[in-house]
Design an enzyme around this catalytic site. Structure first.
Site, PDB file in Angstrom:
ATOM      1  N   THR A  35       0.828  -1.206   0.000  1.00 31.54           N
ATOM      2  CA  THR A  35       0.000   0.000   0.000  1.00 31.54           C
ATOM      3  C   THR A  35       0.863   1.258   0.000  1.00 31.54           C
ATOM      4  O   THR A  35       0.552   2.248  -0.673  1.00 31.54           O
ATOM      5  CB  THR A  35      -0.909   0.017   1.240  1.00 31.54           C
ATOM      6  OG1 THR A  35      -1.631  -1.204   1.306  1.00 31.54           O
ATOM      7  CG2 THR A  35      -1.883   1.174   1.192  1.00 31.54           C
ATOM      8  N   THR A  36       1.967   1.242   0.754  1.00 32.14           N
ATOM      9  CA  THR A  36       2.847   2.397   0.863  1.00 32.14           C
ATOM     10  C   THR A  36       3.441   2.795  -0.484  1.00 32.14           C
ATOM     11  O   THR A  36       3.820   3.948  -0.694  1.00 32.14           O
ATOM     12  CB  THR A  36       3.959   2.102   1.885  1.00 32.14           C
ATOM     13  OG1 THR A  36       3.340   1.756   3.140  1.00 32.14           O
ATOM     14  CG2 THR A  36       4.873   3.287   2.101  1.00 32.14           C
ATOM     15  N   TYR A  61     -13.188  -4.182   1.051  1.00 29.11           N
ATOM     16  CA  TYR A  61     -14.451  -3.680   0.482  1.00 29.11           C
ATOM     17  C   TYR A  61     -15.579  -4.701   0.539  1.00 29.11           C
ATOM     18  O   TYR A  61     -16.694  -4.383   0.927  1.00 29.11           O
ATOM     19  CB  TYR A  61     -14.251  -3.167  -0.960  1.00 29.11           C
ATOM     20  CG  TYR A  61     -15.459  -2.411  -1.491  1.00 29.11           C
ATOM     21  CD1 TYR A  61     -15.693  -1.098  -1.100  1.00 29.11           C
ATOM     22  CD2 TYR A  61     -16.366  -3.017  -2.345  1.00 29.11           C
ATOM     23  CE1 TYR A  61     -16.814  -0.407  -1.556  1.00 29.11           C
ATOM     24  CE2 TYR A  61     -17.483  -2.329  -2.805  1.00 29.11           C
ATOM     25  CZ  TYR A  61     -17.702  -1.027  -2.412  1.00 29.11           C
ATOM     26  OH  TYR A  61     -18.814  -0.350  -2.858  1.00 29.11           O
ATOM     27  N   TYR A 108      -1.854 -10.400   5.573  1.00 25.07           N
ATOM     28  CA  TYR A 108      -1.828  -8.998   5.999  1.00 25.07           C
ATOM     29  C   TYR A 108      -3.212  -8.608   6.496  1.00 25.07           C
ATOM     30  O   TYR A 108      -4.176  -8.573   5.733  1.00 25.07           O
ATOM     31  CB  TYR A 108      -1.387  -8.122   4.830  1.00 25.07           C
ATOM     32  CG  TYR A 108      -1.279  -6.633   5.100  1.00 25.07           C
ATOM     33  CD1 TYR A 108      -1.228  -6.103   6.387  1.00 25.07           C
ATOM     34  CD2 TYR A 108      -1.200  -5.742   4.034  1.00 25.07           C
ATOM     35  CE1 TYR A 108      -1.121  -4.745   6.606  1.00 25.07           C
ATOM     36  CE2 TYR A 108      -1.082  -4.376   4.240  1.00 25.07           C
ATOM     37  CZ  TYR A 108      -1.046  -3.886   5.533  1.00 25.07           C
ATOM     38  OH  TYR A 108      -0.943  -2.537   5.746  1.00 25.07           O
ATOM     39  N   ARG A 161      -8.114  -0.388   6.605  1.00 23.19           N
ATOM     40  CA  ARG A 161      -8.209  -0.259   5.152  1.00 23.19           C
ATOM     41  C   ARG A 161      -9.185  -1.256   4.538  1.00 23.19           C
ATOM     42  O   ARG A 161      -9.791  -0.973   3.509  1.00 23.19           O
ATOM     43  CB  ARG A 161      -6.830  -0.443   4.514  1.00 23.19           C
ATOM     44  CG  ARG A 161      -5.873   0.706   4.777  1.00 23.19           C
ATOM     45  CD  ARG A 161      -4.591   0.538   3.973  1.00 23.19           C
ATOM     46  NE  ARG A 161      -3.655   1.639   4.200  1.00 23.19           N
ATOM     47  CZ  ARG A 161      -3.639   2.774   3.526  1.00 23.19           C
ATOM     48  NH1 ARG A 161      -4.523   2.989   2.561  1.00 23.19           N
ATOM     49  NH2 ARG A 161      -2.743   3.704   3.786  1.00 23.19           N
ATOM     50  N   LYS A 188       1.199 -10.107   9.010  1.00 25.60           N
ATOM     51  CA  LYS A 188       1.464  -8.698   9.298  1.00 25.60           C
ATOM     52  C   LYS A 188       0.200  -8.176   9.969  1.00 25.60           C
ATOM     53  O   LYS A 188      -0.840  -8.010   9.330  1.00 25.60           O
ATOM     54  CB  LYS A 188       1.770  -7.921   8.025  1.00 25.60           C
ATOM     55  CG  LYS A 188       2.001  -6.429   8.277  1.00 25.60           C
ATOM     56  CD  LYS A 188       2.196  -5.654   6.972  1.00 25.60           C
ATOM     57  CE  LYS A 188       2.349  -4.165   7.236  1.00 25.60           C
ATOM     58  NZ  LYS A 188       2.446  -3.374   5.976  1.00 25.60           N
ATOM     59  N   ILE A 236       6.912  -4.862   9.699  1.00 20.81           N
ATOM     60  CA  ILE A 236       6.992  -4.319   8.344  1.00 20.81           C
ATOM     61  C   ILE A 236       6.612  -2.855   8.494  1.00 20.81           C
ATOM     62  O   ILE A 236       5.470  -2.525   8.779  1.00 20.81           O
ATOM     63  CB  ILE A 236       6.090  -5.070   7.359  1.00 20.81           C
ATOM     64  CG1 ILE A 236       6.604  -6.506   7.181  1.00 20.81           C
ATOM     65  CG2 ILE A 236       6.040  -4.344   6.013  1.00 20.81           C
ATOM     66  CD1 ILE A 236       5.715  -7.383   6.327  1.00 20.81           C
TER      67      ILE A 236
END
Length: 291
Positions: free
Chosen positions: A46-47, A109, A135, A140, A164, A206
């Protein structure tokens, strides 16, 4: 150190003024992480603003990082989504040469049930030729992978080797650590609670701030892993203000502002993300100057 223990860094994607990928800045960023003792690198998470990148750009980024890394650090590649069939197909067909593991986000979503999440990762496990790190980032995805589900996945699928955990909930993290097999890695996805998670039995982080302050942050994590609690917390409290700053207006706006102040990247993001505000940038600059 054992693979995926310690500090992994979720790399940004530097852009030029025309918003093309700045491969020179990216290569220099990789080299800086290596020189400052980061343990592994996470690519196209995402970063990295991966949602705004074309497939050709993703391939360019992968090749740039692999070339700059030159086999020195383990590489983790982000492959995830909310269409299980598409994620499985991407895992089967992608060129994964040079990568050591996959980071795969829980479906966003769609808001699946815990059984839906379990079955999604069953499909990911069956499709992936590399070890997988699950993750969990409810902020999010809008759905939380509960500790019992993480434990079920950990015990049923040998190639899912860790999680994560980025719910920002130390109690949930501790419950996961208490449930999963000893060799299953519980990795912090939240910079601010990395140290308490590590001291509770986690395997590190992370990180986002880690690429801005790589030596200090990785030193903190290693001190935590070695049980040097006082030294670890001394570093934690030195770094902590920067963590609040870089996430104040979302990620990666803050970390790009910090890296820009350090002269490592130009401060550009792709819409719908925008650069940090003038006020926040000023506060980040002041932190860097005084650090």
């Amino acid at each position: 150190m054992e693979a995926f223990v310690g500090t992994g860094v979720a790399l940004i994607t530097p852009f030029k003024e025309d918003l093309s990928v700045d491969t020179d800045a990216l290569a220099n960023l990789v080299k800086d992480q290596i020189e400052n003792a980061i343990e592994y690198l996470v690519v196209l998470g995402t970063t990295a603003e991966s949602a705004t990148l074309t497939q050709d750009e993703k391939e360019l980024i992968k090749e740039t990082i692999k070339k700059a890394n030159a086999g020195r650090l383990p590489l983790v590649l982000g492959i995830g989504g909310n269409n299980t069939v598409a994620v499985a197909e991407e895992l089967k067909t992608s060129n994964l040469d040079g990568f050591d593991a996959i980071l795969s986000v829980s479906p966003y979503y769609n808001k699946p049930t815990q059984e839906g999440i379990y079955r999604h990762f069953k499909a990911v496990s069956e499709a992936s030729p590399l070890p997988v790190i699950l993750y969990n980032v409810p902020g999010r995805t809008s759905s939380n992978v509960l500790p019992e589900t993480v434990n079920r996945i950990a015990r049923d699928f040998d190639n899912i080797i860790g999680v994560k955990e980025a719910a920002g909930d130390i109690v949930q993290a501790m419950k996961i650590i208490s449930l999963v097999p000893e060799d299953f890695k519980v990795i912090s996805g939240d910079d601010m609670i990395t140290l308490p998670m590590t001291l509770a039995g986690g395997k590190g982080v992370i990180s986002v701030i880690g690429q801005g302050l790589p030596k200090e942050f990785s030193d903190m994590v290693r001190a935590g892993l070695d049980g040097k609690v006082a030294e670890a917390y001394r570093l934690h409290y030195k770094i902590a203000p920067s963590i609040d700053l870089i996430f104040a207006e979302g990620n990666p706006a803050g970390i790009k502002a910090l890296l820009a102040k350090k002269g490592m990247v130009a401060n550009y993001l792709r819409l719908p993300l925008v650069e940090a505000s003038e006020n926040l940038t000023s506060r980040i600059n002041s932190f860097v100057e005084s650090f």
